[in-house]
Scaffold this active site. Structure first.
Site: not given
Ligand code: MN
Length: 730
Positions: A79-80, A142
């Site tokens: 994602e990042d 998370d």
């Protein structure tokens, strides 16, 4: 950074103890994540890698396997960072790659709003979770770490994330039995959402620390001595309950903190199941048990696998407290829930059958979601998550587990959609009951069916509490009544457009026809109209979307004449008697429902609550739900508006009352007789025995106003054996 390396080395050693390959894989995953996130900082200014490392640490504490730890280390890379999923697949295999994918937000689709995007992401994650439960456990880890470090982000974001934690993640953890993490998340979120309430409770606990500790020491020692005398090896721990559970009781039950006795509890942990029952017998010889408070979750575990004996006893100075008795293994499951089972029961092939069964609710939740859009989906999710389970029985003794407040309609559809579709009535504990009666734990329910092809009624969508039943009902309408739905949907929509001052010709507009249906996950305009007809999507939401689209189509300036006309037509509608009997400030034409939690009737002080998408609900001002909502100070609390009655005499409203009495034969008959004498219509009545010789009778009555209701209650008080009458369904 040294701290992280130590953490990772510790985790790698743990998993590498018997399997060197796992050790190398974990270290490799850490290095890849470290490189991928290199240069990225968290909001607090720390290197980003701290976060995935901490999540991996929690996942390891949960007792999940090496693949899960690896997925945790890599969970934010795709994602990042630039790292492609294919690379992860090549390096760590398909299972890890699929988990990481499940934890990666959708990026390719543009959404109307941030809210919608968040909901779609959540749905995606739940679908991944149905395939592999480890995904959601990693997600909980998370979220937990993000909550632990939440102070670093802007305040507004803190609130949004905390609310989401409270509404979605804590309930998911609850359903998975992961109590340890649920409690921590709830307390962290509460601190952000209601700092004043949080402080009030922690101050209270701190202020009573000394006496609390003395009280706990005393009862722990007495219990230990008694069990030692009888040679039952045990561990006894005293504790203060977690802040959020005290908060909920204090504000949910309008109690002053001083009146709350459920703050202190002790836990007795023994070796065997037999010892649990022996220990129970022994503690009851030293402390007097409170009647009706004993629960045996060992013989009947909760749907989330929880097992324990619970009893509330009276301690010194008449102070009651709760005792939980369980074995070490039960204790482990009570803390870690499904993760504990993962550790103990996991075969090489992954999930076992009983674990599979426990996850049925996830599957039900996802069943036929193709037609619901994200907003409905999340609404349903919240309802299903919040509900605590009850067990009810078929006449043959089969157990069906349902959420609390489920009705016979839910029961019938839980058995089979054919049973639901053919239902014409039901018996609860051998008595005829209405199909909207809320079921209680232990009820025996018999569905009375009629000939094939009769089908459900649209009202059942309101009566049903589970998504499973609602979806099956919708499916029936969708399939059986397409033409009818289409026509009804069109009528509803045209009328709604007219009320909003929009032209019904918009429904034929080329651009709207091509874009609108897919916005609600329908294939064609006809499918969408039929969807409105059978209740698969609400009229209001479709109209809002059309209004948005129309505004874009029609960018030309409004002429003065038009502007004046609009103002006149909205303001001039004379204040006629509202159909529903209630006027809500600023919302004259919304669809109004009366809340089932507090059943307001004329004469009650009321407020309106604008629901997302479907109009407004009217609550009593002192309704527990509304009070806690207002107190929460969240965005939702801004949807509460002043309301007033606007009703002609002679109209009846629904009110529920609960009545407690010493149980005796003829009690219900006497009550029903008295109602008949007073010409009061009973919509439903259900009686249920309470363990200590008491009975509770729930009644739904038709009354004109509070004055009539008060008279009725006064009369009911005179029925022999009745001890208490209330309108609060808590
Ligand atoms: Mn993360």
């Amino acid at each position: 950074m040294t701290g992280i390396r130590e953490t990772i080395a510790r985790i790698a050693d743990k998993y590498g103890a018997n399997d060197h390959e796992q050790r190398d894989r974990i270290l490799h995953a850490f290095n890849i994540a470290d490189q991928a996130h290199a240069g990225q900082l968290r909001k607090a200014g720390d290197p980003y890698i701290i976060h995935p490392a901490a999540v991996a640490d929690i996942v390891s504490e949960m007792g999940l396997d090496a693949d899960s730890v690896i997925a945790a280390l890599l969970h934010d890379t795709v994602e990042d960072t630039e790292l492609p999923l294919t690379f992860i697949k090549k390096q760590f295999g398909n299972t890890v790659a699929e988990m990481v994918d499940g934890l990666t937000k959708l990026s390719s689709i543009q959404y109307q709003s941030k809210e919608e995007a968040e909901m779609e992401n959540l749905r995606k994650m739940l679908i991944a979770m149905a395939k592999d439960i480890r995904v959601i456990m990693i997600k909980i880890a998370d979220r937990l770490h993000n909550m632990r470090t939440i102070r670093a982000i802007p305040e507004r974001r803190q609130q949004e994330i905390s609310l989401e934690t409270m509404e979605i993640y804590a309930p998911i953890a609850h359903r998975l039995g992961m109590t340890k993490y649920r409690h921590e998340m709830e307390d962290l979120a509460l601190q952000i959402l209601d700092p004043v309430g949080y402080k009030e409770i922690t101050d209270f606990i701190a202020g009573h620390q000394m006496e609390g500790q003395m009280f706990l020491d005393h009862i722990c020692n007495m219990t230990k001595e008694k069990l030692a005398e009888n040679e039952i090896p045990c561990k006894v721990v005293g504790r203060v309950k977690h802040v959020y559970s005290i908060y909920r009781k204090a504000y949910g039950q309008h109690k002053e903190l001083d009146e709350l006795y459920d703050i202190y509890a002790i836990r007795v942990i023994v070796d065997t199941q037999n010892d649990c029952y022996n220990a129970l017998g022994l503690v009851h010889t030293i402390f007097k048990p409170m009647p009706g408070r004993f629960k045996d979750y060992i013989s009947t575990p909760k749907p989330n696998l929880y097992q324990s004996l619970h009893t509330t006893v009276i301690g010194r100075e008449g102070m009651p407290f709760e005792i939980q008795i369980r074995t070490h293994e039960m204790h482990h499951t009570a803390e870690y829930g499904i993760a504990a089972h993962w550790k103990y029961k996991q075969g090489l092939g992954g999930q076992n059958d009983s674990l599979d069964e426990k996850l049925d609710w996830v599957r039900h939740l996802l069943e036929s979601q193709e037609d619901t859009d994200a907003q409905d989906f999340i609404q349903n999710l919240k309802i299903d998550m919040y509900a605590d389970g009850i067990y009810v029985f078929t006449p043959k003794g089969d157990v069906i587990s349902l959420p609390a407040a489920a009705t016979p309609v839910d029961f019938a559809y839980a058995i089979h959609s054919q049973v639901g579709n053919r239902m014409i009535g039901c018996k609860i504990n051998s008595r005829i009951a209405t199909i909207d009666t809320p079921l209680q734990n232990g009820d025996i329910v018999e569905v009375i069916t009629g000939p094939v092809g009769r089908g459900p009624s649209r009202d059942w969508l309101v009566i049903a509490k589970t998504n499973q039943a609602k979806n099956k009902i919708r499916q029936w309408f969708k399939k059986e009544r397409f033409e009818e739905n289409l026509e009804q949907g069109k009528e509803l929509l045209e009328a709604a457009l007219k009320r909003s001052g929009l032209s019904s010709e918009l429904l034929d507009h080329e651009l709207i026809c091509s874009e609108l249906p897919s916005r609600f996950s329908f294939k064609s305009m006809n499918d969408l109209l039929a969807g409105v007809g059978y209740g698969g999507v609400t009229v209001l939401r479709v109209v809002n979307r059309i209004a948005d689209m129309a505004a874009k189509l029609d960018r030309r300036p409004v002429t003065d004449e038009e502007a004046v006309n609009r103002i006149v037509s909205t303001n001039q509608s004379p204040r006629r008697r509202s159909e529903s009997g209630v006027l809500i400030d600023g919302f004259n034409s919304v669809k109004i429902k009366f809340a089932r939690c507090c059943t307001p009737v004329p004469g009650d002080d009321i407020i309106g609550f604008i629901t997302r998408g479907s109009g407004a609900s009217v609550h009593r001002r002192n309704c527990v739900n509304i009070k806690s909502l207002i107190r929460s100070g969240t965005e939702d609390s801004q949807r509460v508006l002043p309301a007033e009655w606007d009703v002609l005499a002679g109209r009846n409203f629904t009110a529920t009352v609960q009545l407690y009495a010493n149980d005796r034969t003829g009690l219900v008959a006497d009550i029903a007789g008295m109602m008949a004498n007073m010409h009061v219509a009973i919509q439903s009545i259900a009686a249920r025995k309470l363990p200590d010789g008491f009975a509770r009778v729930d009644m739904t009555l038709s009354v004109e106003n509070t004055r009539e209701l008060t008279t009725i209650c006064e009369k009911l008080r005179n029925v022999r054996g009745v001890t208490n009458i209330s309108r609060d369904s808590q």
